[in-house]
Design a protein around this motif. Structure first.
Motif, PDB file in Angstrom:
ATOM      1  N   PRO A  79      41.396  48.546  33.345  1.00  0.00           N
ATOM      2  CA  PRO A  79      40.012  48.539  33.844  1.00  0.00           C
ATOM      3  C   PRO A  79      39.941  47.786  35.171  1.00  0.00           C
ATOM      4  CG  PRO A  79      40.267  47.066  31.966  1.00  0.00           C
ATOM      5  CD  PRO A  79      41.545  47.822  32.088  1.00  0.00           C
ATOM      6  N   ASP A  80      39.011  48.200  36.038  1.00  0.00           N
ATOM      7  CA  ASP A  80      38.920  47.539  37.338  1.00  0.00           C
ATOM      8  C   ASP A  80      38.286  46.160  37.223  1.00  0.00           C
ATOM      9  OD1 ASP A  80      36.408  48.391  36.695  1.00  0.00           O
ATOM     10  OD2 ASP A  80      35.910  49.125  38.692  1.00  0.00           O
ATOM     11  N   ARG A  81      37.556  45.891  36.142  1.00  0.00           N
ATOM     12  CA  ARG A  81      36.945  44.587  35.961  1.00  0.00           C
ATOM     13  C   ARG A  81      36.715  44.349  34.472  1.00  0.00           C
ATOM     14  NH1 ARG A  81      32.849  48.187  36.832  1.00  0.00           N
ATOM     15  NH2 ARG A  81      30.782  47.700  35.967  1.00  0.00           N
ATOM     16  N   VAL A  82      36.728  43.085  34.114  1.00  0.00           N
ATOM     17  CA  VAL A  82      36.525  42.688  32.718  1.00  0.00           C
ATOM     18  C   VAL A  82      35.732  41.385  32.707  1.00  0.00           C
ATOM     19  CG1 VAL A  82      37.658  41.853  30.612  1.00  0.00           C
ATOM     20  CG2 VAL A  82      38.625  43.777  31.841  1.00  0.00           C
ATOM     21  N   THR A  83      34.800  41.250  31.772  1.00  0.00           N
ATOM     22  CA  THR A  83      34.131  39.980  31.513  1.00  0.00           C
ATOM     23  C   THR A  83      34.819  39.329  30.314  1.00  0.00           C
ATOM     24  OG1 THR A  83      32.012  40.749  32.384  1.00  0.00           O
ATOM     25  CG2 THR A  83      31.970  38.865  30.883  1.00  0.00           C
ATOM     26  N   VAL A  84      35.220  38.083  30.466  1.00  0.00           N
ATOM     27  CA  VAL A  84      36.037  37.411  29.446  1.00  0.00           C
ATOM     28  C   VAL A  84      35.310  36.207  28.871  1.00  0.00           C
ATOM     29  CG1 VAL A  84      38.210  36.228  28.987  1.00  0.00           C
ATOM     30  CG2 VAL A  84      38.144  38.105  30.617  1.00  0.00           C
ATOM     31  N   GLN A  85      35.264  36.142  27.553  1.00  0.00           N
ATOM     32  CA  GLN A  85      34.835  34.930  26.850  1.00  0.00           C
ATOM     33  C   GLN A  85      36.063  34.360  26.157  1.00  0.00           C
ATOM     34  OE1 GLN A  85      31.896  33.032  26.448  1.00  0.00           O
ATOM     35  NE2 GLN A  85      33.332  31.706  25.376  1.00  0.00           N
ATOM     36  N   GLY A 112      45.556  26.460  27.249  1.00  0.00           N
ATOM     37  CA  GLY A 112      45.306  26.338  28.677  1.00  0.00           C
ATOM     38  C   GLY A 112      44.076  27.101  29.116  1.00  0.00           C
ATOM     39  N   ASN A 113      43.400  26.568  30.124  1.00  0.00           N
ATOM     40  CA  ASN A 113      42.136  27.158  30.539  1.00  0.00           C
ATOM     41  C   ASN A 113      42.298  28.422  31.373  1.00  0.00           C
ATOM     42  OD1 ASN A 113      43.100  26.049  32.889  1.00  0.00           O
ATOM     43  ND2 ASN A 113      41.364  24.685  33.245  1.00  0.00           N
ATOM     44  N   ARG A 114      43.556  28.812  31.649  1.00  0.00           N
ATOM     45  CA  ARG A 114      43.758  30.026  32.446  1.00  0.00           C
ATOM     46  C   ARG A 114      44.480  31.124  31.667  1.00  0.00           C
ATOM     47  NH1 ARG A 114      45.461  26.130  36.290  1.00  0.00           N
ATOM     48  NH2 ARG A 114      43.847  25.689  37.827  1.00  0.00           N
ATOM     49  N   VAL A 115      44.656  30.926  30.381  1.00  0.00           N
ATOM     50  CA  VAL A 115      45.525  31.842  29.652  1.00  0.00           C
ATOM     51  C   VAL A 115      45.001  33.277  29.685  1.00  0.00           C
ATOM     52  CG1 VAL A 115      44.422  31.305  27.427  1.00  0.00           C
ATOM     53  CG2 VAL A 115      46.761  32.196  27.474  1.00  0.00           C
ATOM     54  N   GLN A 116      43.703  33.471  29.516  1.00  0.00           N
ATOM     55  CA  GLN A 116      43.159  34.831  29.519  1.00  0.00           C
ATOM     56  C   GLN A 116      43.207  35.431  30.920  1.00  0.00           C
ATOM     57  OE1 GLN A 116      41.980  36.834  27.129  1.00  0.00           O
ATOM     58  NE2 GLN A 116      41.946  35.484  25.355  1.00  0.00           N
ATOM     59  N   ARG A 117      42.763  34.683  31.914  1.00  0.00           N
ATOM     60  CA  ARG A 117      42.791  35.205  33.286  1.00  0.00           C
ATOM     61  C   ARG A 117      44.211  35.536  33.713  1.00  0.00           C
ATOM     62  NH1 ARG A 117      39.879  35.283  38.019  1.00  0.00           N
ATOM     63  NH2 ARG A 117      38.062  34.309  37.038  1.00  0.00           N
ATOM     64  N   ALA A 118      45.149  34.649  33.386  1.00  0.00           N
ATOM     65  CA  ALA A 118      46.541  34.881  33.781  1.00  0.00           C
ATOM     66  C   ALA A 118      47.089  36.144  33.140  1.00  0.00           C
ATOM     67  CB  ALA A 118      47.388  33.668  33.396  1.00  0.00           C
ATOM     68  N   ALA A 119      46.783  36.337  31.855  1.00  0.00           N
ATOM     69  CA  ALA A 119      47.278  37.529  31.170  1.00  0.00           C
ATOM     70  C   ALA A 119      46.685  38.795  31.765  1.00  0.00           C
ATOM     71  CB  ALA A 119      46.965  37.437  29.683  1.00  0.00           C
ATOM     72  N   LEU A 120      45.386  38.826  31.976  1.00  0.00           N
ATOM     73  CA  LEU A 120      44.732  40.017  32.511  1.00  0.00           C
ATOM     74  C   LEU A 120      45.204  40.317  33.929  1.00  0.00           C
ATOM     75  CD1 LEU A 120      41.175  39.364  31.102  1.00  0.00           C
ATOM     76  CD2 LEU A 120      42.667  41.268  30.487  1.00  0.00           C
ATOM     77  N   THR A 121      45.378  39.267  34.729  1.00  0.00           N
ATOM     78  CA  THR A 121      45.875  39.478  36.085  1.00  0.00           C
ATOM     79  C   THR A 121      47.284  40.051  36.057  1.00  0.00           C
ATOM     80  OG1 THR A 121      44.511  37.662  36.910  1.00  0.00           O
ATOM     81  CG2 THR A 121      46.363  38.347  38.287  1.00  0.00           C
ATOM     82  N   ALA A 122      48.126  39.491  35.189  1.00  0.00           N
ATOM     83  CA  ALA A 122      49.497  40.002  35.071  1.00  0.00           C
ATOM     84  C   ALA A 122      49.527  41.438  34.562  1.00  0.00           C
ATOM     85  CB  ALA A 122      50.302  39.101  34.139  1.00  0.00           C
ATOM     86  N   LEU A 123      48.525  41.798  33.761  1.00  0.00           N
ATOM     87  CA  LEU A 123      48.453  43.150  33.225  1.00  0.00           C
ATOM     88  C   LEU A 123      47.785  44.127  34.185  1.00  0.00           C
ATOM     89  CD1 LEU A 123      47.479  42.245  29.555  1.00  0.00           C
ATOM     90  CD2 LEU A 123      49.631  43.314  30.276  1.00  0.00           C
ATOM     91  N   GLY A 124      47.353  43.633  35.334  1.00  0.00           N
ATOM     92  CA  GLY A 124      46.852  44.529  36.365  1.00  0.00           C
ATOM     93  C   GLY A 124      45.360  44.697  36.458  1.00  0.00           C
ATOM     94  N   VAL A 125      44.583  43.924  35.697  1.00  0.00           N
ATOM     95  CA  VAL A 125      43.127  44.033  35.790  1.00  0.00           C
ATOM     96  C   VAL A 125      42.682  43.530  37.163  1.00  0.00           C
ATOM     97  CG1 VAL A 125      40.930  43.258  34.831  1.00  0.00           C
ATOM     98  CG2 VAL A 125      42.828  43.812  33.318  1.00  0.00           C
ATOM     99  N   GLY A 126      41.809  44.295  37.815  1.00  0.00           N
ATOM    100  CA  GLY A 126      41.438  43.966  39.181  1.00  0.00           C
ATOM    101  C   GLY A 126      40.575  42.742  39.316  1.00  0.00           C
ATOM    102  N   SER A 127      39.498  42.631  38.555  1.00  0.00           N
ATOM    103  CA  SER A 127      38.538  41.535  38.696  1.00  0.00           C
ATOM    104  C   SER A 127      38.222  40.973  37.320  1.00  0.00           C
ATOM    105  CB  SER A 127      37.258  42.039  39.367  1.00  0.00           C
ATOM    106  OG  SER A 127      36.284  41.033  39.398  1.00  0.00           O
ATOM    107  N   VAL A 128      38.319  39.657  37.193  1.00  0.00           N
ATOM    108  CA  VAL A 128      38.066  38.988  35.916  1.00  0.00           C
ATOM    109  C   VAL A 128      36.908  38.017  36.098  1.00  0.00           C
ATOM    110  CG1 VAL A 128      39.003  37.524  34.105  1.00  0.00           C
ATOM    111  CG2 VAL A 128      40.495  39.157  35.289  1.00  0.00           C
ATOM    112  N   ARG A 129      35.824  38.252  35.368  1.00  0.00           N
ATOM    113  CA  ARG A 129      34.699  37.326  35.360  1.00  0.00           C
ATOM    114  C   ARG A 129      34.773  36.521  34.069  1.00  0.00           C
ATOM    115  NH1 ARG A 129      29.730  37.275  37.739  1.00  0.00           N
ATOM    116  NH2 ARG A 129      30.003  39.412  38.493  1.00  0.00           N
TER     117      ARG A 129
END
Length: 1005
Positions: free
Chosen positions: A887-893, A903-920
């Protein structure tokens, strides 16, 4: 409490009540306000939360009539003991916290004393389109209040450019000890209400007395005060001199509430730099770093801050290796900030631009200075991380992680605020380290190198008579050392109870007499904030740890009193990061209520009284203190000292309810994993009943909130259907009846373990199936464990004996699942809260059992789904996205427990590594927090917490997919969707569901 003290308290409460105030003196409230961020504990008679200046005046008038001391307080972050007192404590932060006006043309901002500094600054930025800012920025700015900054003459990271709070004061609104309302200006003092005859007479009397004081001591004031940039100790009498224009307002800055209570202020605001750059320079030690300060200052830096390696190591140990950006070589570092200052001298070699000046300074410090390496930091995230290391220095340095042993080392303030001329800082620090050695102490150094002000936490032993004797002797010797180097005992925090006794080392008898005369002109009876600058107490009196044994006390309170060599409840030293309104996740309940009782610090202070023995663990005060704790565990990560209130709460509940009836919700939701063992067999009729009025009534009887619907229970057939569709690489390891598997039951090895927790099995079978399919497509062999539990609900409701039994069984089970050669393999846990329990609570709760080593071994293998998928992506083994593109963007809770543990970046880091474009990211607790949001009585707080981060993030992009790995987070998303059309018609999905290669139509949540 003696009869005399009790009578005085009763009279005070009666007088305050008659004046229309609402004083509080219950044991819980008294415990919360007996401490600040210092070494001291002073029990007040009562606490009041005034809403207006008139209420402050009424309270002080009552205290004056009765002869009761009064102490003003804001964020309560004083390290010198300035915010505690034995009579009435007035907390101005709760209601008197408004920013009143911003006047860009005049360059001033007006605000009440309880306004938090970051909120004051944000108001200035908003009103001036970020052209102007409020300059003082102490490290505690996210919870410290304007009144406290004025009381202590706070400075901050940028004081090398902008000076102290005193340099920005234009006028102060005051209430005197007898309740008169006055206004101090740059040129005198006047009645706030010109028609108030008594106040006018008082202003005239003060004017005469203050002018006489300045005239009588001209020579001493001119020679002893204002010698260095950070000379904060004592009273600022130099502002009363003729050449200063009889500046009464600035003479009161740094008076620590001993002259009058500031209710509001008009402050100067300054230009804000359009651009800044950060240069991080590494040194062999802090002394070498200090030697380069004189070479740095001519470059007009906006900040020159320093930390040492122990603080950095502690941050990485507590929050993960990626919590601190890459640093240059060294064991101590200076953070040097430059801005696009037109007045700066161009660098001869590189030019005048910001980048050129930074490069030139970096080159010069490495080539001709003492630096080992310099690094220009351009990434904004990395810059923010580095500044947070510095800002959290007070907390991080108080509970250090020994890099060699991993053990916790306690250190304390007391001599954390000395300042010397910057050109003498290196020599001062070298001699200071020798002094530490002489007394057998260790100090952790950080602070405002550019201003010559050092914050040093020291390994004092404040629990024993011998240790307290060393404390007194060392502080006395340190005072003489600072004065020999032309320094000040206090450079920012004030003298308070920590240093006022030592002022004779720094000042002449004449100056001390002038100080006393100044205070008495304002407060003849000495009722305001006694114990520090007035009514001075010995620096080793009223110590909070006096009476707290060094080892486990006679009453065994488990985690509350012992954790190896550390003292966990005393880990809270009052720095107050839990009182912030933005940034991080801690503390959601305080952000919802604004009440000290609902902060992590407030709860810790109550539990410290339990350890002290002044409150029993089953006292109603303890129950009330812990009631609104969401057990989100964010404090274990966000708190600079690592306080884990969720663990403390479970220990307190364990001891409170041992052998006693429990709240109803402990039997309904608290035993949910137990009930889920049978719900799979009767899911159909059970769901039908629970959807009726009778079912909803039964839920209410079980303590479930009226606005909550119970989740739909999954049948055993649903789970089997989902797992049937897993690849052949997935095989089952179960305790109960087997589920379909593609491999024989004798199989004992795998590449990875998929742990299906109770919530996933019983409430989200689709997620179980998705997890099996994703991991099965990425691994050659997946052992699917679906018959064990992490014991999370036992932990959160304080059934610790049951939790230990459950965890022991689960740990032994998982330890038996290995790789083909017996190697330890990752255990991927679908539900993040369960993953956190196995990673963190498992080794903690089994630490003193025969399974301790096994527990640590298993815990080290545990990964959350996001962590594991991030590892796969980093190794080039990322699962493919359904449809071929992420997906080009994802909202994460992010689940709070995952945030705290992984860690406070675990979700963002995973999604970025998986190629998600924008993480809110919805950075904050969802508000449900396990059973908290389901529990009757918690509805308002749960809803308020949801509005802090989750709801705004959903409203910001109503179309983006919502990632909510936690079951409670996904349930809260559904709750918001049903009630707020602005968040969009979506469901919270698990990362495994987003990646599911063979998804099926989802059932309704």
């Amino acid at each position: 409490m003696t009869a005399t003290v009790g009578a005085r308290r009763d009279a005070l409460i009666e007088a305050l009540t008659a004046a229309g105030l609402s004083p509080e003196s219950d044991p819980r409230r008294i415990a919360e306000y007996s401490y600040d961020a210092s070494n001291y504990r002073v029990v007040p008679a009562a606490v009041v939360f005034p809403r207006t200046e008139d209420e402050v005046a009424a309270a002080l008038a009552a205290c004056h009539r009765l002869g009761v001391p009064a102490t003003a307080r804001g964020g309560g972050t004083s390290m010198a003991g300035n915010a505690i007192g034995s009579g009435l404590v007035l907390d101005l932060s709760r209601h008197m916290n408004r920013v009143l006006a911003v006047d860009e043309a005049a360059g001033v901002v007006s605000a009440e004393a309880g306004a938090v500094l970051t909120e004051l600054r944000a108001a200035v930025h908003a009103a001036t389109d970020s052209r102007l800012t409020f300059a003082p920025d102490p490290s505690s700015q996210s919870r410290a209040c304007l009144g406290g900054a004025i009381g202590n003459d706070a400075c901050g990271n940028h004081s090398v450019r902008h000076g102290r709070t005193a340099d920005h004061v234009e006028a102060l609104r005051l209430v005197t000890a007898d309740g008169q309302r006055l206004t101090a200006t740059r040129h005198g003092i006047e009645a706030t209400d010109p028609g108030d005859a008594a106040a006018t007479a008082r202003a005239e009397h003060l004017t005469t007395g203050l002018r006489g004081l300045a005239a009588d001591h001209l020579a001493a004031i001119r020679t002893e005060l204002g010698r260095i940039p950070r000379q904060v100790s004592g009273y600022h009498l130099r502002h009363l001199l003729p050449e200063e224009g009889f500046d009464v307002a600035r003479s009161l800055v740094g008076s620590e509430g001993t002259c009058a209570i500031v209710t509001a202020a008009r402050m100067r605001i300054v230009s804000r730099a359009a651009r800044t750059g950060l240069l991080v320079v590494g040194y062999a030690d802090v002394v070498d770093a200090a030697r380069d300060v004189p070479a740095i200052l001519p470059h007009r830096p906006t900040a020159v801050e320093g930390v040492d390696e122990v603080i950095v190591a502690t941050m990485r140990s507590r929050r993960g290796a990626d919590s601190v950006a890459e640093l240059p070589d060294g064991r101590a570092w200076l953070f040097i900030e430059l801005d696009d200052d037109e007045a700066a001298t161009p660098d001869a070699a590189t030019g005048s631009g910001l980048e050129a000046r930074m490069a030139g300074l970096a080159d010069r410090l490495v080539r001709t200075g003492h630096a080992m390496q310099a690094l220009v930091v351009t990434d904004p995230v990395a810059r923010a991380d580095l500044w947070r290391v510095r800002e959290d220095g007070a907390g991080l340095s108080s509970r250090l992680t020994d890099p060699a042993t991993g053990r916790t080392i306690e250190s304390w303030p007391g001599w954390e605020d000395s300042a010397v001329p910057p050109e003498r800082l290196a020599d001062y620090l070298a001699e200071f380290r020798e002094l530490l050695d002489q007394h057998g102490l260790t100090g952790v150094m950080y602070g405002h190198f550019g201003a010559g002000c050092m914050h040093i936490r020291i390994t004092f032993d404040l629990r024993s008579d011998a240790g307290r004797a060393v404390f007194r002797a060392f502080c006395t010797d340190a005072a003489h050392l600072a004065v020999r180097h032309g320094g000040s005992l206090s450079g920012e925090h004030g003298d308070g109870r920590a240093r006022s006794e030592l002022l004779p080392v720094m000042y002449s008898p004449e100056m001390l007499g002038a100080f006393d005369r100044f205070a008495r002109l304002w407060d003849p009876a000495g009722l305001l904030a006694p114990g520090g600058l007035t009514g001075t107490r010995p620096l080793d009196a009223d110590l909070a740890l006096d009476g707290i044994p060094d080892r486990r006390p006679p009453r065994d309170l488990g985690l509350l009193t012992s954790a190896g060599d550390a003292h966990p409840v005393q880990a809270c030293i009052g720095v107050g990061r839990c009182r912030t309104s933005t940034g991080g996740v801690m503390c959601p309940s305080f952000r919802a209520t604004g009440d000290e009782k609902d902060s992590t610090r407030g709860r810790a202070r109550v539990l410290q009284e339990v350890v002290r023995g002044t409150l029993p663990v089953d006292d109603p005060a303890v129950e009330e203190s812990l009631e609104l704790c969401l057990a989100c565990k964010a404090c274990s990560s966000d708190c600079p000292t690592g306080v884990d209130m969720a663990a403390f709460k479970s220990e307190a509940l364990h001891r409170r309810y041992r052998g006693r009836p429990r709240p109803r919700v402990h039997y309904s939701l608290g035993l949910l994993p137990v009930w889920l063992r049978t719900t799979g067999r009767i899911a159909g009729p059970l769901n039908a009943v629970m959807s009726t009025r009778l079912g909803r009534a039964a839920a209410r009887v079980g303590g479930v909130a009226a606005d909550r619907e119970l989740p739909r229970f999954a049948s055993a057939a649903e789970l089997r259907t989902e797992l049937d569709r897993a690849p052949d690489s997935v095989w089952a390891v179960r305790r109960a009846a087997p589920t379909p598997a593609s491999a024989p039951a004798t199989r004992t090895s795998a590449e990875v373990v998929l742990f299906l927790d109770s919530f996933t099995r019983g409430l989200r079978p689709a997620v179980a199936g998705a997890a099996a399919r994703v991991l099965g497509s990425s691994h050659t062999s997946v052992a699917c464990s679906s018959g064990h539990c992490c014991g999370l609900t036992h932990i959160t409701t304080g059934r610790l004996d049951a939790a230990r039994r459950t965890l022991r069984e689960t740990a032994r089970h998982l330890d038996g699942i290995r790789g083909p050669d017996g190697e330890e393999i990752p255990v991927v846990v679908v539900e993040p809260s369960c993953a956190a329990a196995l990673r963190g609570d498992l080794p903690r709760l089994l630490a003193e059992t025969s399974d301790a080593v096994l527990a640590r071994r298993v815990a080290a293998r545990v990964r959350s789904a996001a962590e594991h998928l991030g590892v796969l992506a980093a190794s080039g083994r990322a699962p493919a996205w359904p449809g071929g593109a992420p997906p080009d963007r994802v909202t994460v809770q992010t689940h709070c427990h995952e945030y705290a543990t992984f860690g406070n970046r675990v979700q963002r880091a995973a999604l970025t590594a998986l190629g998600v474009g924008s993480v809110r990211e919805a950075t904050g607790c969802c508000g449900l927090a396990g059973d908290f949001g389901f529990t009757a009585g918690h509805e308002a707080v749960a809803d308020a917490v949801a509005q802090q981060a989750l709801a705004p993030a959903l409203r910001a992009d109503p179309e983006a997919p919502v990632l909510a790995d936690g079951f409670s987070c996904a349930t809260q998303v559904a709750h918001l969707v049903a009630r707020d059309p602005r968040v969009g018609r979506r469901t919270g999905r698990h990362l495994f569901e987003l990646l599911d290669p063979d998804p099926t139509p989802r059932r309704k949540p």
